[in-house]
Design a protein around this motif. Structure first.
Motif, PDB file in Angstrom:
ATOM      1  N   PHE A  88       0.869  -1.184   0.000  1.00  0.00           N
ATOM      2  CA  PHE A  88       0.000   0.000   0.000  1.00  0.00           C
ATOM      3  C   PHE A  88       0.897   1.222   0.000  1.00  0.00           C
ATOM      4  N   VAL A  89       0.949   1.921  -1.135  1.00  0.00           N
ATOM      5  CA  VAL A  89       1.817   3.082  -1.297  1.00  0.00           C
ATOM      6  C   VAL A  89       0.965   4.330  -1.433  1.00  0.00           C
ATOM      7  N   ALA A  90       1.231   5.326  -0.593  1.00  0.00           N
ATOM      8  CA  ALA A  90       0.563   6.620  -0.692  1.00  0.00           C
ATOM      9  C   ALA A  90       1.515   7.615  -1.335  1.00  0.00           C
ATOM     10  N   VAL A  91       0.983   8.418  -2.243  1.00  0.00           N
ATOM     11  CA  VAL A  91       1.758   9.459  -2.922  1.00  0.00           C
ATOM     12  C   VAL A  91       1.178  10.801  -2.509  1.00  0.00           C
ATOM     13  N   ILE A 139      -0.080   8.598   5.950  1.00  0.00           N
ATOM     14  CA  ILE A 139       0.641   7.838   6.972  1.00  0.00           C
ATOM     15  C   ILE A 139      -0.265   6.782   7.603  1.00  0.00           C
ATOM     16  N   ALA A 140      -1.510   7.157   7.910  1.00  0.00           N
ATOM     17  CA  ALA A 140      -2.425   6.252   8.595  1.00  0.00           C
ATOM     18  C   ALA A 140      -2.736   5.007   7.774  1.00  0.00           C
ATOM     19  N   LEU A 141      -2.750   5.127   6.445  1.00  0.00           N
ATOM     20  CA  LEU A 141      -3.170   4.024   5.591  1.00  0.00           C
ATOM     21  C   LEU A 141      -2.023   3.149   5.087  1.00  0.00           C
ATOM     22  N   SER A 142      -0.877   3.727   4.824  1.00  0.00           N
ATOM     23  CA  SER A 142       0.061   3.085   3.897  1.00  0.00           C
ATOM     24  C   SER A 142       1.201   2.317   4.551  1.00  0.00           C
ATOM     25  N   ASP A 143       1.897   1.552   3.692  1.00  0.00           N
ATOM     26  CA  ASP A 143       3.166   0.910   4.054  1.00  0.00           C
ATOM     27  C   ASP A 143       4.349   1.812   3.724  1.00  0.00           C
ATOM     28  N   ARG A 144       4.125   2.722   2.777  1.00  0.00           N
ATOM     29  CA  ARG A 144       5.212   3.603   2.329  1.00  0.00           C
ATOM     30  C   ARG A 144       4.600   4.883   1.789  1.00  0.00           C
ATOM     31  N   VAL A 145       5.228   6.006   2.110  1.00  0.00           N
ATOM     32  CA  VAL A 145       4.785   7.309   1.619  1.00  0.00           C
ATOM     33  C   VAL A 145       5.857   7.870   0.686  1.00  0.00           C
ATOM     34  N   VAL A 146       5.427   8.262  -0.522  1.00  0.00           N
ATOM     35  CA  VAL A 146       6.306   8.904  -1.492  1.00  0.00           C
ATOM     36  C   VAL A 146       5.883  10.369  -1.596  1.00  0.00           C
ATOM     37  N   ILE A 153       6.556   3.193   6.394  1.00  0.00           N
ATOM     38  CA  ILE A 153       5.659   3.408   7.528  1.00  0.00           C
ATOM     39  C   ILE A 153       5.607   2.101   8.324  1.00  0.00           C
ATOM     40  N   ASP A 154       6.334   2.063   9.414  1.00  0.00           N
ATOM     41  CA  ASP A 154       6.471   0.822  10.175  1.00  0.00           C
ATOM     42  C   ASP A 154       5.509   0.752  11.357  1.00  0.00           C
ATOM     43  N   LEU A 155       4.381   1.427  11.246  1.00  0.00           N
ATOM     44  CA  LEU A 155       3.371   1.366  12.292  1.00  0.00           C
ATOM     45  C   LEU A 155       2.652   0.015  12.231  1.00  0.00           C
ATOM     46  N   PRO A 156       2.284  -0.537  13.383  1.00  0.00           N
ATOM     47  CA  PRO A 156       1.687  -1.880  13.395  1.00  0.00           C
ATOM     48  C   PRO A 156       0.322  -1.916  12.722  1.00  0.00           C
ATOM     49  N   ARG A 157      -0.003  -3.059  12.164  1.00  0.00           N
ATOM     50  CA  ARG A 157      -1.330  -3.340  11.631  1.00  0.00           C
ATOM     51  C   ARG A 157      -1.914  -4.496  12.430  1.00  0.00           C
ATOM     52  N   PRO A 158      -3.273  -4.574  12.507  1.00  0.00           N
ATOM     53  CA  PRO A 158      -4.280  -3.673  11.922  1.00  0.00           C
ATOM     54  C   PRO A 158      -4.285  -2.316  12.608  1.00  0.00           C
ATOM     55  N   ARG A 159      -4.786  -1.310  11.877  1.00  0.00           N
ATOM     56  CA  ARG A 159      -4.793   0.058  12.361  1.00  0.00           C
ATOM     57  C   ARG A 159      -6.211   0.617  12.415  1.00  0.00           C
ATOM     58  N   ARG A 195      -3.244   7.975  14.843  1.00  0.00           N
ATOM     59  CA  ARG A 195      -2.759   9.353  14.766  1.00  0.00           C
ATOM     60  C   ARG A 195      -2.267   9.883  16.116  1.00  0.00           C
ATOM     61  N   LEU A 196      -2.651   9.216  17.198  1.00  0.00           N
ATOM     62  CA  LEU A 196      -2.293   9.678  18.538  1.00  0.00           C
ATOM     63  C   LEU A 196      -1.013   9.034  19.062  1.00  0.00           C
ATOM     64  N   THR A 197      -0.438   8.105  18.307  1.00  0.00           N
ATOM     65  CA  THR A 197       0.729   7.374  18.796  1.00  0.00           C
ATOM     66  C   THR A 197       2.011   8.158  18.548  1.00  0.00           C
ATOM     67  N   PRO A 198       3.033   7.977  19.404  1.00  0.00           N
ATOM     68  CA  PRO A 198       4.303   8.678  19.201  1.00  0.00           C
ATOM     69  C   PRO A 198       4.948   8.379  17.849  1.00  0.00           C
ATOM     70  N   GLY A 199       4.841   7.131  17.392  1.00  0.00           N
ATOM     71  CA  GLY A 199       5.434   6.784  16.104  1.00  0.00           C
ATOM     72  C   GLY A 199       4.828   7.557  14.963  1.00  0.00           C
ATOM     73  N   PHE A 200       3.514   7.744  15.005  1.00  0.00           N
ATOM     74  CA  PHE A 200       2.829   8.521  13.975  1.00  0.00           C
ATOM     75  C   PHE A 200       3.298   9.969  14.007  1.00  0.00           C
ATOM     76  N   VAL A 201       3.333  10.541  15.188  1.00  0.00           N
ATOM     77  CA  VAL A 201       3.736  11.942  15.323  1.00  0.00           C
ATOM     78  C   VAL A 201       5.147  12.164  14.798  1.00  0.00           C
ATOM     79  N   GLU A 202       6.041  11.213  15.081  1.00  0.00           N
ATOM     80  CA  GLU A 202       7.424  11.345  14.611  1.00  0.00           C
ATOM     81  C   GLU A 202       7.504  11.258  13.092  1.00  0.00           C
ATOM     82  N   LEU A 203       6.764  10.316  12.505  1.00  0.00           N
ATOM     83  CA  LEU A 203       6.744  10.199  11.050  1.00  0.00           C
ATOM     84  C   LEU A 203       6.171  11.463  10.414  1.00  0.00           C
ATOM     85  N   HIS A 204       5.097  11.971  10.983  1.00  0.00           N
ATOM     86  CA  HIS A 204       4.473  13.176  10.442  1.00  0.00           C
ATOM     87  C   HIS A 204       5.463  14.336  10.462  1.00  0.00           C
TER      88      HIS A 204
END
Length: 270
Positions: free
Chosen positions: A41-44, A205-212, A228-234, A240-249
Motif C-alpha cells: 500500500f503506497v501513498a503518494v 501515513i495512517a493508511l500506507s506501508d510507504r509514503v512517497v 511506515i512501520d506502524l503496526p497493523r491492523p490500524r 494518529r495519537l501514537t508517538p510513532g505517527f507523530v514522529e513520522l508526520h
C-alpha cells in the motif's frame, strides 16, 4: 524493484503540448520512478497540482508517457492496465441505476449473466455495509454511502492493483475516517497492491506501508520516500495519537513544507 513488482513506472516524463500558438509545452512530470510491490500500500503525497493524478493516469494506461516505461507484473504496459481498478475522486456512479446495478455493471459489461452479476453485487454491498440499500439510487445515498458503492463497484472486478485518486477528499472528517478504516479492512483480506493519491499527509501515513513525497510542479519528481512501520491492523483515528505517527508526520512534513509553499505561491500567480 523486484521481478515480481506489481507496478513499475520507470523514468517517466509527461509533457503536454502547447494549446495555442506562442504558448510553451508543459512538463508535468520529469524523470520519475515509482515502484509498487505485490500487496504493498503506497501513498503518494504532494502539493495541489503537482502531478499526482498524472502519474496515476499513466499507471492506469489512460495517459501515454512522453518518455519512460511502465511495467505491470514485469510486462510492459500497452493500452489500458487491465490488472488495475481505478477509484476516482468524483463520483462515477450512473444516476439512472440503483446501487445494486451500479456495483454489477462491470460484470455485466464483461459478459456475466444478470443473475450471477446481481448475486455477486449483493455480496459486495454486504461487505461494504450496504446490504439493505441495493434498491436505492445515487441521489438517495449519502456521500459516504456513495463511496461504499463505488468501492464495491471497483473491488467486485477483483483487480490486482487499486489506483485511488483522493477518493475520500470530499467527505466530512468522521465519514472519511470510517471509509479509511473500511478500506483497510477490505484491503487486509487479500492485500491488493495500492497506489493511493492524496494531499493529506495524515491520511497517507495512517493508511500506507510507504509514503512517497512529490515536489511541487511543474516537472514534479519524488523528493522523499518513507517506510511506515506502524503496526497493523490500524484504526486511523487511534494511530494518529501514537508517538510513532507523530514522529513520522514531523519528518515527512519537514520534507513537504517548502514544496507546499511553492505550490501555493504558484496557484496564486495563475
Amino acid at each position: 524493484m523486484t521481478d515480481h513488482s506489481a507496478l513499475a513506472l520507470e523514468n517517466i516524463s509527461v509533457t503536454f503540448a502547447a494549446r495555442s500558438a506562442g504558448a510553451t509545452a508543459y512538463t508535468a512530470v520529469r524523470d520519475t520512478t515509482l515502484v509498487v510491490e505485490r500487496g504493498e500500500f503506497v501513498a503518494v503525497v504532494g502539493p495541489t497540482g503537482c502531478g499526482k493524478s498524472t502519474l496515476l493516469n499513466v499507471a492506469a494506461g489512460l495517459l501515454l508517457p512522453s518518455q519512460g516505461r511502465v511495467t505491470v507484473f514485469g510486462t510492459g504496459l500497452s493500452g489500458l492496465n487491465r490488472h488495475a481498478g481505478y477509484l476516482f475522486q468524483a463520483d462515477a456512479l450512473l444516476p439512472w441505476l440503483n446501487a445494486l446495478d451500479n456495483v454489477a455493471i462491470g460484470l455485466r459489461y464483461g459478459g456475466s449473466p444478470k443473475r450471477d452479476a446481481h448475486d455477486r453485487a449483493r455480496e459486495w454491498l454486504a461487505r461494504v455495509g450496504l446490504a439493505h440499500h441495493g434498491h436505492r439510487y445515487p441521489h438517495q445515498l449519502s456521500g459516504g454511502m456513495k463511496k461504499r458503492v463505488a468501492l464495491a463497484q471497483t473491488l467486485i472486478l477483483d483487480p490486482d492493483i487499486l489506483l485511488m485518486d483522493e477518493p475520500f477528499s470530499a467527505l466530512d472528517v468522521q465519514t472519511r475516517q470510517l471509509m479509511e478504516n473500511e478500506l483497510l479492512e477490505l484491503w487486509s483480506a487479500d492485500r491488493k497492491s495500492v497506489v493511493f493519491i492524496t494531499h493529506d499527509l495524515e491520511e497517507a501515513i495512517a493508511l500506507s506501508d510507504r509514503v512517497v513525497v512529490l515536489a511541487a510542479g511543474p516537472e514534479t519528481h519524488p523528493i522523499g520516500e518513507y517506510p511506515i512501520d506502524l503496526p497493523r491492523p490500524r484504526d486511523v483515528a487511534e494511530i494518529r495519537l501514537t508517538p510513532g505517527f507523530v514522529e513520522l508526520h514531523r519528518d515527512i512534513w519537514h520534507t513537504m513544507r517548502d514544496e507546499v509553499m511553492k505550490g501555493y505561491v504558484q496557484s496564486q500567480a495563475q
